[in-house]
Design a protein around this motif. Sequence first.
Motif, PDB file in Angstrom:
ATOM      1  N   GLY A  17      48.141   9.006 -55.960  1.00 30.06           N
ATOM      2  CA  GLY A  17      49.073  10.882 -54.952  1.00 30.06           C
ATOM      3  C   GLY A  17      50.358  10.396 -54.474  1.00 30.06           C
ATOM      4  O   GLY A  17      50.711  11.247 -53.782  1.00 30.06           O
ATOM      5  N   GLN A  18      51.755   9.915 -55.349  1.00 28.44           N
ATOM      6  CA  GLN A  18      53.042   9.047 -54.257  1.00 28.44           C
ATOM      7  C   GLN A  18      54.019  10.145 -55.706  1.00 28.44           C
ATOM      8  O   GLN A  18      53.629  10.581 -56.112  1.00 28.44           O
ATOM      9  CB  GLN A  18      53.390   7.762 -55.377  1.00 28.44           C
ATOM     10  CG  GLN A  18      52.356   7.052 -54.659  1.00 28.44           C
ATOM     11  CD  GLN A  18      52.226   6.840 -53.085  1.00 28.44           C
ATOM     12  OE1 GLN A  18      53.402   6.912 -51.814  1.00 28.44           O
ATOM     13  NE2 GLN A  18      50.813   6.993 -52.916  1.00 28.44           N
ATOM     14  N   PRO A  19      54.911  10.343 -54.856  1.00 32.40           N
ATOM     15  CA  PRO A  19      55.425  11.919 -55.136  1.00 32.40           C
ATOM     16  C   PRO A  19      57.009  11.506 -56.007  1.00 32.40           C
ATOM     17  O   PRO A  19      57.941  11.363 -56.089  1.00 32.40           O
ATOM     18  CB  PRO A  19      55.684  12.124 -53.698  1.00 32.40           C
ATOM     19  CG  PRO A  19      56.587  11.532 -52.919  1.00 32.40           C
ATOM     20  CD  PRO A  19      54.709  10.197 -53.762  1.00 32.40           C
ATOM     21  N   VAL A  20      56.221  11.056 -57.298  1.00 33.14           N
ATOM     22  CA  VAL A  20      56.818  10.118 -58.190  1.00 33.14           C
ATOM     23  C   VAL A  20      57.654  11.390 -58.731  1.00 33.14           C
ATOM     24  O   VAL A  20      59.923  11.340 -58.508  1.00 33.14           O
ATOM     25  CB  VAL A  20      56.081   9.517 -59.158  1.00 33.14           C
ATOM     26  CG1 VAL A  20      56.969   9.332 -60.796  1.00 33.14           C
ATOM     27  CG2 VAL A  20      55.250   8.675 -59.478  1.00 33.14           C
ATOM     28  N   ARG A  24      45.393  13.536 -52.305  1.00 32.28           N
ATOM     29  CA  ARG A  24      45.975  13.008 -53.834  1.00 32.28           C
ATOM     30  C   ARG A  24      45.473  11.867 -53.885  1.00 32.28           C
ATOM     31  O   ARG A  24      45.929  12.128 -55.755  1.00 32.28           O
ATOM     32  CB  ARG A  24      47.638  13.604 -52.958  1.00 32.28           C
ATOM     33  CG  ARG A  24      48.197  14.748 -52.689  1.00 32.28           C
ATOM     34  CD  ARG A  24      49.948  14.701 -52.166  1.00 32.28           C
ATOM     35  NE  ARG A  24      50.588  14.393 -53.460  1.00 32.28           N
ATOM     36  CZ  ARG A  24      51.815  13.876 -53.390  1.00 32.28           C
ATOM     37  NH1 ARG A  24      52.252  14.302 -52.405  1.00 32.28           N
ATOM     38  NH2 ARG A  24      52.129  13.881 -54.598  1.00 32.28           N
ATOM     39  N   ALA A  25      44.877  10.919 -53.654  1.00 33.94           N
ATOM     40  CA  ALA A  25      44.716  10.164 -54.115  1.00 33.94           C
ATOM     41  C   ALA A  25      43.127   9.940 -54.874  1.00 33.94           C
ATOM     42  O   ALA A  25      42.723  10.623 -54.650  1.00 33.94           O
ATOM     43  CB  ALA A  25      44.623   8.938 -53.277  1.00 33.94           C
ATOM     44  N   ASP A  26      43.624   9.257 -55.633  1.00 35.63           N
ATOM     45  CA  ASP A  26      42.629   8.630 -56.603  1.00 35.63           C
ATOM     46  C   ASP A  26      41.019   8.771 -56.217  1.00 35.63           C
ATOM     47  O   ASP A  26      41.135   7.636 -55.340  1.00 35.63           O
ATOM     48  CB  ASP A  26      42.973   8.410 -57.783  1.00 35.63           C
ATOM     49  CG  ASP A  26      41.512   7.864 -59.612  1.00 35.63           C
ATOM     50  OD1 ASP A  26      40.734   6.951 -59.165  1.00 35.63           O
ATOM     51  OD2 ASP A  26      41.550   9.126 -59.691  1.00 35.63           O
ATOM     52  N   GLY A  27      39.475   9.948 -56.698  1.00 30.86           N
ATOM     53  CA  GLY A  27      38.632   9.607 -55.821  1.00 30.86           C
ATOM     54  C   GLY A  27      38.347   8.067 -55.676  1.00 30.86           C
ATOM     55  O   GLY A  27      37.304   7.541 -55.335  1.00 30.86           O
ATOM     56  N   ASN A  28      37.920   7.295 -57.390  1.00 36.36           N
ATOM     57  CA  ASN A  28      37.679   6.226 -57.678  1.00 36.36           C
ATOM     58  C   ASN A  28      38.427   5.282 -57.006  1.00 36.36           C
ATOM     59  O   ASN A  28      37.624   4.555 -56.622  1.00 36.36           O
ATOM     60  CB  ASN A  28      38.074   6.015 -59.208  1.00 36.36           C
ATOM     61  CG  ASN A  28      37.169   7.159 -60.411  1.00 36.36           C
ATOM     62  OD1 ASN A  28      36.024   7.234 -59.989  1.00 36.36           O
ATOM     63  ND2 ASN A  28      37.038   7.780 -61.395  1.00 36.36           N
ATOM     64  N   ARG A  56      49.266  12.617 -41.506  1.00 33.72           N
ATOM     65  CA  ARG A  56      48.110  12.567 -42.596  1.00 33.72           C
ATOM     66  C   ARG A  56      47.621  11.378 -43.068  1.00 33.72           C
ATOM     67  O   ARG A  56      47.019  11.082 -43.584  1.00 33.72           O
ATOM     68  CB  ARG A  56      49.503  13.072 -43.740  1.00 33.72           C
ATOM     69  CG  ARG A  56      49.880  14.310 -44.180  1.00 33.72           C
ATOM     70  CD  ARG A  56      50.794  14.735 -45.412  1.00 33.72           C
ATOM     71  NE  ARG A  56      50.911  16.395 -45.705  1.00 33.72           N
ATOM     72  CZ  ARG A  56      51.768  16.306 -46.901  1.00 33.72           C
ATOM     73  NH1 ARG A  56      52.498  15.772 -47.205  1.00 33.72           N
ATOM     74  NH2 ARG A  56      51.942  18.253 -46.579  1.00 33.72           N
ATOM     75  N   ALA A  57      48.463  10.965 -41.635  1.00 35.44           N
ATOM     76  CA  ALA A  57      48.406   8.799 -41.751  1.00 35.44           C
ATOM     77  C   ALA A  57      46.782   8.677 -40.774  1.00 35.44           C
ATOM     78  O   ALA A  57      46.333   7.927 -40.273  1.00 35.44           O
ATOM     79  CB  ALA A  57      49.418   8.143 -42.130  1.00 35.44           C
ATOM     80  N   LEU A  58      46.268  10.147 -39.924  1.00 36.76           N
ATOM     81  CA  LEU A  58      45.419   9.371 -38.876  1.00 36.76           C
ATOM     82  C   LEU A  58      44.225   8.848 -39.219  1.00 36.76           C
ATOM     83  O   LEU A  58      43.670   8.427 -38.575  1.00 36.76           O
ATOM     84  CB  LEU A  58      45.148  10.674 -38.454  1.00 36.76           C
ATOM     85  CG  LEU A  58      46.226  11.396 -37.601  1.00 36.76           C
ATOM     86  CD1 LEU A  58      45.497  12.975 -36.782  1.00 36.76           C
ATOM     87  CD2 LEU A  58      46.384  10.796 -35.487  1.00 36.76           C
ATOM     88  N   TRP A  59      44.022   9.333 -39.955  1.00 34.40           N
ATOM     89  CA  TRP A  59      42.709   9.283 -40.882  1.00 34.40           C
ATOM     90  C   TRP A  59      43.056   7.454 -40.695  1.00 34.40           C
ATOM     91  O   TRP A  59      41.988   6.220 -40.546  1.00 34.40           O
ATOM     92  CB  TRP A  59      42.446   9.284 -42.521  1.00 34.40           C
ATOM     93  CG  TRP A  59      43.222   9.050 -43.398  1.00 34.40           C
ATOM     94  CD1 TRP A  59      44.259   9.410 -44.322  1.00 34.40           C
ATOM     95  CD2 TRP A  59      42.276   7.819 -44.637  1.00 34.40           C
ATOM     96  NE1 TRP A  59      44.547   8.787 -45.574  1.00 34.40           N
ATOM     97  CE2 TRP A  59      43.910   7.768 -45.489  1.00 34.40           C
ATOM     98  CE3 TRP A  59      41.457   6.398 -44.650  1.00 34.40           C
ATOM     99  CZ2 TRP A  59      44.006   6.014 -46.698  1.00 34.40           C
ATOM    100  CZ3 TRP A  59      41.860   5.980 -45.673  1.00 34.40           C
ATOM    101  CH2 TRP A  59      43.121   5.653 -46.615  1.00 34.40           C
TER     102      TRP A  59
END
Length: 321
Positions: A95-98, A142-146, A225-228
């Motif tokens: 999910g990086q903003p490439v 945005r990160a891949d669930g796998n 967004r980084a609270l997790w």
Amino acid sequence: MSSAPRAMVISCMKAGTHLVQELMLNLGYRIVGAPRPTPHAAPRLDTEQRKAVAALVLSKADYDEVLQLEGTPLFAERTDEAWSALLWHWQSRLGQPVVNRYGQTRLDFAEETITNPYLPYTRFADTPSGLCWIFHELDLHRADGNFLSEWVETSSPPLIYNYRDPRDVLVSMINFLEGRTESGYGNFFEAEIYSAILASKPTWEEKIDYALSDPVFLGHHAFERALWLLNHPKVLNVRYEDLIGERGGGSHARQIETVNRVLQHLGSREDAEAVAATVYNPDAWSFYRGRTGGWRERFTPRNIARFRERYGDVLECYGYE
């Protein structure tokens, strides 16, 4: 390497990413991800790793063709291309903003190079060992669930979250975008936009005021967004203020304690004192002053009030209130 074969660091922009990078380098890792690559930090894949990367990225026919080239310059060229494609593939999956930082051409190159249709189903554990992946964010939406499932099930790669007083981050970001670091603000296209805007503001009060009011300013939502990461029991939290050490105005004892926690998290047997001595590197390309509490010299009472209005909850959550 006695540490975990792979590691991942999420470090908010301008939160002292260079400190963590130096630490990881001195644990034997090579660095990939958001930091600008340098010869001493860039990966050096051996022949077997190059073959493994090619097997991940290429179809069987293309892979067999590359194997026939072993020992020739073309083998290195083709496997370099496969490695680059794998890097951009994983940046996309994480999910990086490439596109807005590097341009669509990076993803187009990866898509043209990748001929193995099963690559999207591979695990992060299939990537080369000996690497530390450093990013400025890991957005769960945005990160891949796998990848997330793999991490939850295996605790691999070990995750480290590095953060800093958000007020110092803001001041450091403005210094960075105005080109005060030794090598400027790098090649992020979006940085050019903000650099011009900030240059048009004649005072620090106006620069800070603008940064607080623009909802898409760099790093605007990073802490929320980084609270997790901050709260997850399997993520190691590292504070810039604890890692900087005496040379950066911090505490030697807190630095050793923080480095020790990193070593334990990664399963490393390295000596904390020796590793800590290498962390502070004023020659890092994004280094400017590397101090703590510098925001007090820049924030006006108006800035302080607006920051508390916008980020009061963040300061409290992160323990900076």
